[in-house]
Every structure is written in structure tokens, then in C-alpha cells.
Design a protein around this motif. Structure first.
Motif, PDB file in Angstrom:
ATOM      1  N   LEU A   1       0.820  -1.211   0.000  1.00 53.83           N
ATOM      2  CA  LEU A   1       0.000   0.000   0.000  1.00 53.83           C
ATOM      3  C   LEU A   1       0.853   1.260   0.000  1.00 53.83           C
ATOM      4  CD1 LEU A   1      -2.775  -1.051   2.555  1.00 53.83           C
ATOM      5  CD2 LEU A   1      -3.073  -0.678   0.100  1.00 53.83           C
ATOM      6  N   THR A   2       2.060   1.176   0.568  1.00 64.35           N
ATOM      7  CA  THR A   2       2.955   2.337   0.629  1.00 64.35           C
ATOM      8  C   THR A   2       3.598   2.614  -0.719  1.00 64.35           C
ATOM      9  OG1 THR A   2       3.433   1.941   2.961  1.00 64.35           O
ATOM     10  CG2 THR A   2       5.012   3.291   1.746  1.00 64.35           C
TER      11      THR A   2
ATOM     12  N   CYS B   1      12.338   4.232   3.356  1.00 64.54           N
ATOM     13  CA  CYS B   1      12.623   3.141   2.432  1.00 64.54           C
ATOM     14  C   CYS B   1      14.125   3.003   2.238  1.00 64.54           C
ATOM     15  CB  CYS B   1      11.947   3.416   1.082  1.00 64.54           C
ATOM     16  SG  CYS B   1      12.231   2.130  -0.149  1.00 64.54           S
ATOM     17  N   SER B   2      14.592   1.760   2.278  1.00 67.91           N
ATOM     18  CA  SER B   2      16.018   1.490   2.084  1.00 67.91           C
ATOM     19  C   SER B   2      16.386   1.301   0.616  1.00 67.91           C
ATOM     20  CB  SER B   2      16.408   0.223   2.856  1.00 67.91           C
ATOM     21  OG  SER B   2      16.175   0.368   4.230  1.00 67.91           O
ATOM     22  N   PHE B   3      15.401   1.388  -0.271  1.00 66.10           N
ATOM     23  CA  PHE B   3      15.656   1.114  -1.686  1.00 66.10           C
ATOM     24  C   PHE B   3      15.618   2.385  -2.533  1.00 66.10           C
ATOM     25  CE2 PHE B   3      13.466  -2.681   0.078  1.00 66.10           C
ATOM     26  CZ  PHE B   3      14.536  -3.561   0.010  1.00 66.10           C
ATOM     27  N   LYS B   4      15.805   3.550  -1.923  1.00 63.35           N
ATOM     28  CA  LYS B   4      15.692   4.798  -2.665  1.00 63.35           C
ATOM     29  C   LYS B   4      16.727   4.911  -3.775  1.00 63.35           C
ATOM     30  CE  LYS B   4      13.473   7.444   0.999  1.00 63.35           C
ATOM     31  NZ  LYS B   4      13.545   8.603   1.904  1.00 63.35           N
ATOM     32  N   ASP B   5      17.957   4.518  -3.476  1.00 65.72           N
ATOM     33  CA  ASP B   5      19.013   4.662  -4.479  1.00 65.72           C
ATOM     34  C   ASP B   5      18.770   3.763  -5.690  1.00 65.72           C
ATOM     35  OD1 ASP B   5      20.281   6.538  -2.925  1.00 65.72           O
ATOM     36  OD2 ASP B   5      21.607   5.088  -1.954  1.00 65.72           O
TER      37      ASP B   5
ATOM     38  N   PHE C   1       5.064  -0.511  -9.598  1.00 62.91           N
ATOM     39  CA  PHE C   1       5.526   0.785 -10.080  1.00 62.91           C
ATOM     40  C   PHE C   1       5.911   1.651  -8.877  1.00 62.91           C
ATOM     41  CE2 PHE C   1       0.909   0.366 -10.130  1.00 62.91           C
ATOM     42  CZ  PHE C   1       0.524   1.274  -9.157  1.00 62.91           C
ATOM     43  N   PRO C   2       6.857   2.584  -9.068  1.00 68.29           N
ATOM     44  CA  PRO C   2       7.266   3.454  -7.966  1.00 68.29           C
ATOM     45  C   PRO C   2       6.193   4.484  -7.649  1.00 68.29           C
ATOM     46  CG  PRO C   2       8.381   4.089  -9.973  1.00 68.29           C
ATOM     47  CD  PRO C   2       7.626   2.820 -10.292  1.00 68.29           C
ATOM     48  N   GLU C   3       6.107   4.845  -6.374  1.00 65.78           N
ATOM     49  CA  GLU C   3       5.129   5.832  -5.923  1.00 65.78           C
ATOM     50  C   GLU C   3       5.799   6.831  -4.985  1.00 65.78           C
ATOM     51  OE1 GLU C   3       1.151   3.934  -5.000  1.00 65.78           O
ATOM     52  OE2 GLU C   3       2.394   2.128  -5.038  1.00 65.78           O
ATOM     53  N   PRO C   4       6.755   7.624  -5.522  1.00 72.63           N
ATOM     54  CA  PRO C   4       7.501   8.537  -4.642  1.00 72.63           C
ATOM     55  C   PRO C   4       6.662   9.726  -4.183  1.00 72.63           C
ATOM     56  CG  PRO C   4       8.082   8.922  -6.922  1.00 72.63           C
ATOM     57  CD  PRO C   4       7.175   7.713  -6.924  1.00 72.63           C
ATOM     58  N   VAL C   5       7.015  10.236  -3.023  1.00 67.61           N
ATOM     59  CA  VAL C   5       6.468  11.486  -2.515  1.00 67.61           C
ATOM     60  C   VAL C   5       7.654  12.414  -2.288  1.00 67.61           C
ATOM     61  CG1 VAL C   5       5.275  12.611  -0.601  1.00 67.61           C
ATOM     62  CG2 VAL C   5       4.471  10.390  -1.425  1.00 67.61           C
ATOM     63  N   MET C   6       7.595  13.620  -2.836  1.00 71.28           N
ATOM     64  CA  MET C   6       8.743  14.521  -2.794  1.00 71.28           C
ATOM     65  C   MET C   6       9.169  14.801  -1.362  1.00 71.28           C
ATOM     66  SD  MET C   6      10.972  16.067  -4.486  1.00 71.28           S
ATOM     67  CE  MET C   6      12.261  17.214  -4.058  1.00 71.28           C
ATOM     68  N   GLY C   7      10.479  14.675  -1.130  1.00 75.00           N
ATOM     69  CA  GLY C   7      11.021  14.934   0.198  1.00 75.00           C
ATOM     70  C   GLY C   7      12.102  15.984   0.153  1.00 75.00           C
ATOM     71  N   PHE C   8      12.765  16.192   1.289  1.00 82.35           N
ATOM     72  CA  PHE C   8      13.849  17.172   1.379  1.00 82.35           C
ATOM     73  C   PHE C   8      15.186  16.444   1.279  1.00 82.35           C
ATOM     74  CE2 PHE C   8      10.275  19.028   3.685  1.00 82.35           C
ATOM     75  CZ  PHE C   8      10.195  20.273   3.086  1.00 82.35           C
ATOM     76  N   GLY C   9      16.005  16.824   0.307  1.00 84.98           N
ATOM     77  CA  GLY C   9      17.336  16.246   0.189  1.00 84.98           C
ATOM     78  C   GLY C   9      17.399  15.015  -0.686  1.00 84.98           C
ATOM     79  N   ARG C  10      16.404  14.159  -0.621  1.00 88.53           N
ATOM     80  CA  ARG C  10      16.355  12.979  -1.479  1.00 88.53           C
ATOM     81  C   ARG C  10      15.017  13.011  -2.214  1.00 88.53           C
ATOM     82  NH1 ARG C  10      18.176   7.635   1.476  1.00 88.53           N
ATOM     83  NH2 ARG C  10      19.030   7.156  -0.563  1.00 88.53           N
TER      84      ARG C  10
END
Length: 297
Positions: A20-21, A280-284, A265-274
Motif C-alpha cells: 500500500l505504501t 525506504c532502504s531502496f531509494k538509491d 511501479f514506484p510511488e515517490p512522494v517529494m522529500g527534502f534532500g532525497r
């Protein structure tokens, strides 16, 4: 109670929450089986859980004995292991020692608060960490989870005053949590929307549930212990919603078919710095796989 081995038909609260995340995070963790770098919060949480099980089952235990047992739990948790921070940096021996000190301080703060009567004491109805499961109606899945404890009653330890008798028509379930006091802190709203009480209530027969969160907030050295007892309730409409989620998961993830036609599919939410603010440990790897544009020059 559940069998010893997990299989594709088993689905957990954590797996559903991950899906869900962000479905890309689910793909990385459950489909590709990529491991997350072990964080120091795992031995911290496991140590506190184990020590609190001892305390709640034997509330008159000598505090020094309890702390000695907690030290042993910690040693077993970290033996032969390396730990990393959220940015992937390896933790030093000094940082791990600081984490141990913090863990013992948070544990001590909880015990002191309960004994002083500032935090309610929950008596367990059964031994902790029950492994439970139940088939999901209309699907091929079986929900499965480990329940921290079933409350018998809630009282004030220093006076014996009874605050709640857990024989009131609800199925009472409890869970210990450790979390930040400042970032995404636990409160009533967070508890009311969390999926865990719904999943565990469903497993226990879709009965009306009163779910107890005992939250130990990770305070700094100069701050007083911060303990929260939050109760949230679930009923039939919540279980109907959960079934809809699982039926959609069955269609979209194709888990029972080894994820062959799974839709991720990816579901990013805009953050600060990244680029994504979700924990999430899989950002890179997500960035490199899905968003990084290589220059054609």
C-alpha cells in the motif's frame, strides 16, 4: 495457531502495508528479495520487546535482573553483525554502544513509569508472541501474524486500581512499539488508520477488536520518558475494507502465480534532500532504475 513455514499463500500485515505504501518497494523486498541494510533499530526493538515480555509476566522482578537479561538479549541481537544508518553508512562501535545505552534508558523509563503509576500496567492473558493465521474469505490467501500479547486487564500498578477489564465484548489485542517522538510520532489518528489492528482482528475471527498500542518514544538523554497507551477499535466495516484490499492485491500482485503478471511501479512522494520522503532502504536503486536519465553526450 500457525504452522512453522511461510509460503506464497501467507500474507502479513507488513507485506500489505509495504504494498500500500509503494509497489516498487514491495517488488524490491518481496519479489526480488533484495535485503534491506540492517538498522540498529532492529536490535533495539527486539531487546525492548523481550525485556517487556519478562516484565509484564513477572512484574515484581528485580530491576537489576531485568536489566541484566536485557543486556543478554542485546548481546545476542548484535553478535557477529554489522549495522547501517538510513543513508547506508556502517555504524561504528561507538555508535552501537550509544544505541545500547539508549535502549536500556528507554526500557528503564518504561518500567519506572509503570511502577510509579504514570503508565497503565497491562496483565497478559496468555504467553506473548502468539503465531496466528486465518484464511481470507473469497481469496487464496491466509493472513498470518505474531501477536505481541492479549491483555487480560489494565490497572495502575502502584495502587492496584483497575482501569479496564478486558472481558467487555471486545477481543483485546496488544502490541509494543518503539518510535520517534518527533518524526511520524504515534498518536490516536495514526493508530486509527493503521492496518495492523484490522489484520489481527480479522485473523482472530473478524470480531470487534480493542487494540492496545504501548508506545515507547525514543527520547533524548535530557528528556523525560515518553510512554503512550493508545486504544483503537475495529469492527465489521474495517474487515470488509481489508477484504477489498486483499482482493485487489491478489489481482495486482499475482503473488500466487510467483508474481508472473504482477503490476508494480514506484510511488515517490517529494522529500527534502532525497527524491522520496518515504521511509525506504531502496531509494538509491529505485532512482537508478526508474528515474535517473543518463546523458547522451
Amino acid at each position: 495457531m500457525g504452522s512453522s513455514g511461510w509460503n506464497l499463500k501467507h500474507i502479513s500485515y507488513s507485506a500489505l502495508s509495504t504494498w500500500l505504501t509503494c509497489r516498487e518497494k514491495f517488488r524490491q523486498k518481496y519479489v526480488l528479495r533484495n535485503k534491506e541494510p540492517p538498522g540498529i533499530y532492529f536490535p533495539q526493538g527486539n531487546t525492548i520487546h523481550s525485556a517487556l515480555y519478562d516484565f509484564h509476566q513477572t512484574p515484581d522482578i528485580e530491576e537489576q535482573l531485568l536489566y541484566d537479561m536485557a543486556q543478554d538479549y542485546w548481546a545476542n541481537e548484535i553478535e557477529g553483525k554489522e549495522f547501517y544508518d538510513f543513508k547506508g553508512n556502517r555504524q561504528t562501535a561507538e555508535q552501537i554502544e550509544e544505541a545500547r545505552i539508549d535502549t536500556m534508558r528507554w526500557l528503564g523509563g518504561y518500567v519506572s513509569s509503570v511502577k510509579a503509576g504514570d503508565t497503565p500496567f497491562i496483565t497478559f492473558a496468555t504467553p506473548p508472541e502468539q503465531d496466528v493465521e486465518r484464511n481470507v474469505d473469497g481469496s487464496g490467501f491466509t493472513l498470518r501474524g505474531y501477536i505481541d500479547f492479549f491483555p487480560k486487564d489494565v490497572s495502575v500498578m502502584n495502587t492496584g486500581e483497575s482501569l479496564m477489564d478486558c472481558k467487555d465484548g471486545y477481543m483485546h489485542i496488544g502490541d509494543f512499539k518503539t518510535g520517534s517522538k518527533k518524526f511520524n510520532a504515534w498518536n490516536q489518528t495514526k493508530a486509527d488508520i493503521d492496518l495492523q489492528p484490522t489484520v489481527y482482528g480479522y485473523i482472530m475471527g473478524k470480531k470487534p477488536v480493542a487494540f492496545h498500542y504501548m508506545v515507547i518514544e525514543k527520547t533524548a538523554t535530557h528528556e523525560k520518558p515518553s510512554i503512550k497507551h493508545i486504544i483503537t477499535y475495529r469492527d465489521e466495516k474495517d474487515y470488509e475494507m481489508l477484504e477489498r484490499i486483499i482482493h485487489e492485491f491478489e489481482r495486482s500482485a499475482d503473488r500466487l502465480n510467483q508474481y508472473a503478471d504482477g503490476k508494480f511501479f514506484p510511488e515517490p512522494v517529494m522529500g527534502f534532500g532525497r527524491f522520496c520522503s518515504k521511509l525506504c532502504s531502496f531509494k538509491d536503486v529505485c532512482w537508478e532504475t526508474n528515474f535517473s536519465k543518463q546523458s547522451e553526450a
